[in-house]
Design a protein around this motif. Sequence first.
Motif, PDB file in Angstrom:
ATOM      1  N   VAL A   1       0.857  -1.184   0.000  1.00  0.00           N
ATOM      2  CA  VAL A   1       0.000   0.000   0.000  1.00  0.00           C
ATOM      3  C   VAL A   1       0.895   1.236   0.000  1.00  0.00           C
ATOM      4  O   VAL A   1       1.850   1.330   0.775  1.00  0.00           O
ATOM      5  CB  VAL A   1      -0.911   0.024   1.245  1.00  0.00           C
ATOM      6  N   THR A   2       0.615   2.188  -0.890  1.00  0.00           N
ATOM      7  CA  THR A   2       1.374   3.420  -0.938  1.00  0.00           C
ATOM      8  C   THR A   2       0.454   4.586  -0.616  1.00  0.00           C
ATOM      9  O   THR A   2      -0.768   4.435  -0.535  1.00  0.00           O
ATOM     10  CB  THR A   2       1.984   3.638  -2.337  1.00  0.00           C
ATOM     11  N   GLU A   3       1.050   5.776  -0.436  1.00  0.00           N
ATOM     12  CA  GLU A   3       0.239   6.964  -0.183  1.00  0.00           C
ATOM     13  C   GLU A   3      -0.750   7.200  -1.323  1.00  0.00           C
ATOM     14  O   GLU A   3      -1.848   7.712  -1.117  1.00  0.00           O
ATOM     15  CB  GLU A   3       1.135   8.199  -0.011  1.00  0.00           C
ATOM     16  N   ALA A   4      -0.352   6.823  -2.541  1.00  0.00           N
ATOM     17  CA  ALA A   4      -1.218   7.043  -3.696  1.00  0.00           C
ATOM     18  C   ALA A   4      -2.528   6.273  -3.585  1.00  0.00           C
ATOM     19  O   ALA A   4      -3.531   6.647  -4.200  1.00  0.00           O
ATOM     20  CB  ALA A   4      -0.487   6.653  -4.982  1.00  0.00           C
ATOM     21  N   ASN A   5      -2.536   5.199  -2.796  1.00  0.00           N
ATOM     22  CA  ASN A   5      -3.753   4.395  -2.661  1.00  0.00           C
ATOM     23  C   ASN A   5      -4.758   4.987  -1.676  1.00  0.00           C
ATOM     24  O   ASN A   5      -5.881   4.495  -1.570  1.00  0.00           O
ATOM     25  CB  ASN A   5      -3.408   2.980  -2.204  1.00  0.00           C
ATOM     26  N   ARG A   6      -4.369   6.031  -0.968  1.00  0.00           N
ATOM     27  CA  ARG A   6      -5.262   6.611   0.031  1.00  0.00           C
ATOM     28  C   ARG A   6      -6.150   7.667  -0.645  1.00  0.00           C
ATOM     29  O   ARG A   6      -6.009   8.864  -0.415  1.00  0.00           O
ATOM     30  CB  ARG A   6      -4.458   7.217   1.177  1.00  0.00           C
ATOM     31  N   ASN A   7      -7.054   7.192  -1.482  1.00  0.00           N
ATOM     32  CA  ASN A   7      -7.898   8.105  -2.242  1.00  0.00           C
ATOM     33  C   ASN A   7      -9.354   7.640  -2.197  1.00  0.00           C
ATOM     34  O   ASN A   7      -9.659   6.567  -1.678  1.00  0.00           O
ATOM     35  CB  ASN A   7      -7.405   8.210  -3.694  1.00  0.00           C
ATOM     36  N   MET A   8     -10.244   8.444  -2.748  1.00  0.00           N
ATOM     37  CA  MET A   8     -11.678   8.146  -2.687  1.00  0.00           C
ATOM     38  C   MET A   8     -12.042   6.839  -3.366  1.00  0.00           C
ATOM     39  O   MET A   8     -12.915   6.102  -2.908  1.00  0.00           O
ATOM     40  CB  MET A   8     -12.469   9.274  -3.347  1.00  0.00           C
ATOM     41  N   LEU A   9     -11.380   6.556  -4.484  1.00  0.00           N
ATOM     42  CA  LEU A   9     -11.746   5.387  -5.273  1.00  0.00           C
ATOM     43  C   LEU A   9     -11.436   4.093  -4.544  1.00  0.00           C
ATOM     44  O   LEU A   9     -12.071   3.075  -4.792  1.00  0.00           O
ATOM     45  CB  LEU A   9     -11.016   5.415  -6.624  1.00  0.00           C
ATOM     46  N   GLU A  10     -10.476   4.129  -3.635  1.00  0.00           N
ATOM     47  CA  GLU A  10     -10.062   2.933  -2.915  1.00  0.00           C
ATOM     48  C   GLU A  10     -10.435   3.028  -1.437  1.00  0.00           C
ATOM     49  O   GLU A  10      -9.709   2.540  -0.578  1.00  0.00           O
ATOM     50  CB  GLU A  10      -8.562   2.714  -3.093  1.00  0.00           C
ATOM     51  N   SER A  11     -11.578   3.652  -1.159  1.00  0.00           N
ATOM     52  CA  SER A  11     -12.049   3.773   0.212  1.00  0.00           C
ATOM     53  C   SER A  11     -13.551   3.539   0.271  1.00  0.00           C
ATOM     54  O   SER A  11     -14.247   3.598  -0.741  1.00  0.00           O
ATOM     55  CB  SER A  11     -11.703   5.158   0.783  1.00  0.00           C
ATOM     56  N   ASP A  12     -14.047   3.291   1.453  1.00  0.00           N
ATOM     57  CA  ASP A  12     -15.465   3.028   1.710  1.00  0.00           C
ATOM     58  C   ASP A  12     -15.970   4.013   2.759  1.00  0.00           C
ATOM     59  O   ASP A  12     -15.179   4.623   3.487  1.00  0.00           O
ATOM     60  CB  ASP A  12     -15.654   1.593   2.228  1.00  0.00           C
ATOM     61  N   PRO A  13     -17.302   4.161   2.880  1.00  0.00           N
ATOM     62  CA  PRO A  13     -17.832   4.998   3.953  1.00  0.00           C
ATOM     63  C   PRO A  13     -17.417   4.434   5.317  1.00  0.00           C
ATOM     64  O   PRO A  13     -17.285   3.217   5.462  1.00  0.00           O
ATOM     65  CB  PRO A  13     -19.346   4.900   3.758  1.00  0.00           C
ATOM     66  N   PRO A  14     -17.200   5.285   6.328  1.00  0.00           N
ATOM     67  CA  PRO A  14     -17.393   6.741   6.280  1.00  0.00           C
ATOM     68  C   PRO A  14     -16.206   7.518   5.719  1.00  0.00           C
ATOM     69  O   PRO A  14     -16.313   8.721   5.503  1.00  0.00           O
ATOM     70  CB  PRO A  14     -17.619   7.080   7.745  1.00  0.00           C
ATOM     71  N   GLN A  15     -15.066   6.838   5.501  1.00  0.00           N
ATOM     72  CA  GLN A  15     -13.891   7.553   5.006  1.00  0.00           C
ATOM     73  C   GLN A  15     -14.142   8.141   3.621  1.00  0.00           C
ATOM     74  O   GLN A  15     -13.763   9.290   3.348  1.00  0.00           O
ATOM     75  CB  GLN A  15     -12.675   6.616   4.979  1.00  0.00           C
ATOM     76  N   HIS A  16     -14.773   7.373   2.736  1.00  0.00           N
ATOM     77  CA  HIS A  16     -15.061   7.883   1.398  1.00  0.00           C
ATOM     78  C   HIS A  16     -15.951   9.120   1.468  1.00  0.00           C
ATOM     79  O   HIS A  16     -15.717  10.113   0.771  1.00  0.00           O
ATOM     80  CB  HIS A  16     -15.748   6.811   0.549  1.00  0.00           C
ATOM     81  N   THR A  17     -16.967   9.079   2.312  1.00  0.00           N
ATOM     82  CA  THR A  17     -17.884  10.207   2.457  1.00  0.00           C
ATOM     83  C   THR A  17     -17.126  11.458   2.891  1.00  0.00           C
ATOM     84  O   THR A  17     -17.352  12.556   2.363  1.00  0.00           O
ATOM     85  CB  THR A  17     -18.972   9.868   3.499  1.00  0.00           C
TER      86      THR A  17
END
Length: 396
Positions: free
Chosen positions: A75-91
């Motif tokens: 996992v890299t910093e680049a993966n910490r984005n909306m497309l690779e997250s779920d609620p509530p983090q995505h929200t």
Amino acid sequence: MPLPDISANDADFHTDPYSFYARLRAKGPVHRVEVTAEYTPTFLVVGYDEARRALGHPALAKDWSSGEILPGIAVTEANRNMLESDPPQHTRLRRLVAREFTARRIEAMRPRVQRTTDDLLDAMAARPQRTADLVKALAFPLPMTVICELLGVPHLDRERFGYWSKEVVAPTSATPNTTAHQKLGEYLAELVGAKAEEPGEDLLSALIRTRDEDGDALSSGELIGMAFLLLVAGHETTANLISNGTRALLAHPDQLAALRADWDGLLDGAVEEMLRYDGPVQNATYRYAREDMELGGTTIPAGATVLVSLAGADRDPERFGTPDTFDIRRAPQGHLAFGHGMHFCIGAPLARMEGRIALRGLLERFPDLAEDPAGGPPDHFGGSLIRGVTRLPVRW
């Protein structure tokens, strides 16, 4: 009976994946398929109703960073984005980004998009041989320039950035490799640091400054992930919209003639039909079943991966009549080229604007534009994510 294999670098499949999806869809909307050993078992969704349901299904997760879903993939910093997250983090992430990535900011880019398009077309027109690779001449540099300026990426870094981006969305090796992700993450970490010290008027600087009503803000890692997502998705999809759309129009001269006769009345619908007929993203990024579930009459076990075929769904005859016919007068509302639900592409308005400006400018400037047979056949991207060509020889 062997499973359908969508991982093989099969030239016939990449030239025409739609026949493959149609054959699967005739047998049912959801199928177990072979991708790679890292993604087993995988289910491919090719029916429209099932695809739309899967794109918003709460039992299908996007976040794989725990290490349990894809062990061995860093996992890299680049993966910490909306497309690779779920609620509530995505929200939370989407709310913070939406505060700055506004319709007003996008509309303010229109004059720059037009000027960049005109400059690129001027350079094409000046070529004495009257031939060009349209990807290199227009489809790639236009959205790359626009998204880099939107984010504030220095001009000299764009070629390097383009190479890394291609490796992310259409890797040249079938073996999972995080090198491009790491390189992008390292570069973006430097960029975010520089923007924090000397902010400008660009979107990345605005994202660094933004706060919601509770004082929440994006962390440095989240800023890197957001910049990664906006940059990669922001130019790869639009580049393929322009090249795929041009190919569709040149292959259907009656549709091209109709469009040229009524730009104002047909251009918006033509771009939507290009997105439906041969969109820039073939399959959405992976989803992961949190629990046993049923979709389209197929049982999907917990831990399985799910690929939603946007290309397959948008050619489903149950949703679109005569789906293999390219018809710019069609009412294609509801196509899934930009996804659906909470992960619907936040940059869709910018991509549409760039596509409309680029295609109209190109076809008005070169009324006798045609594919150049002397340049050889177009080369299609490998892999199961992107739908497009690496080169598109044209003449005028």
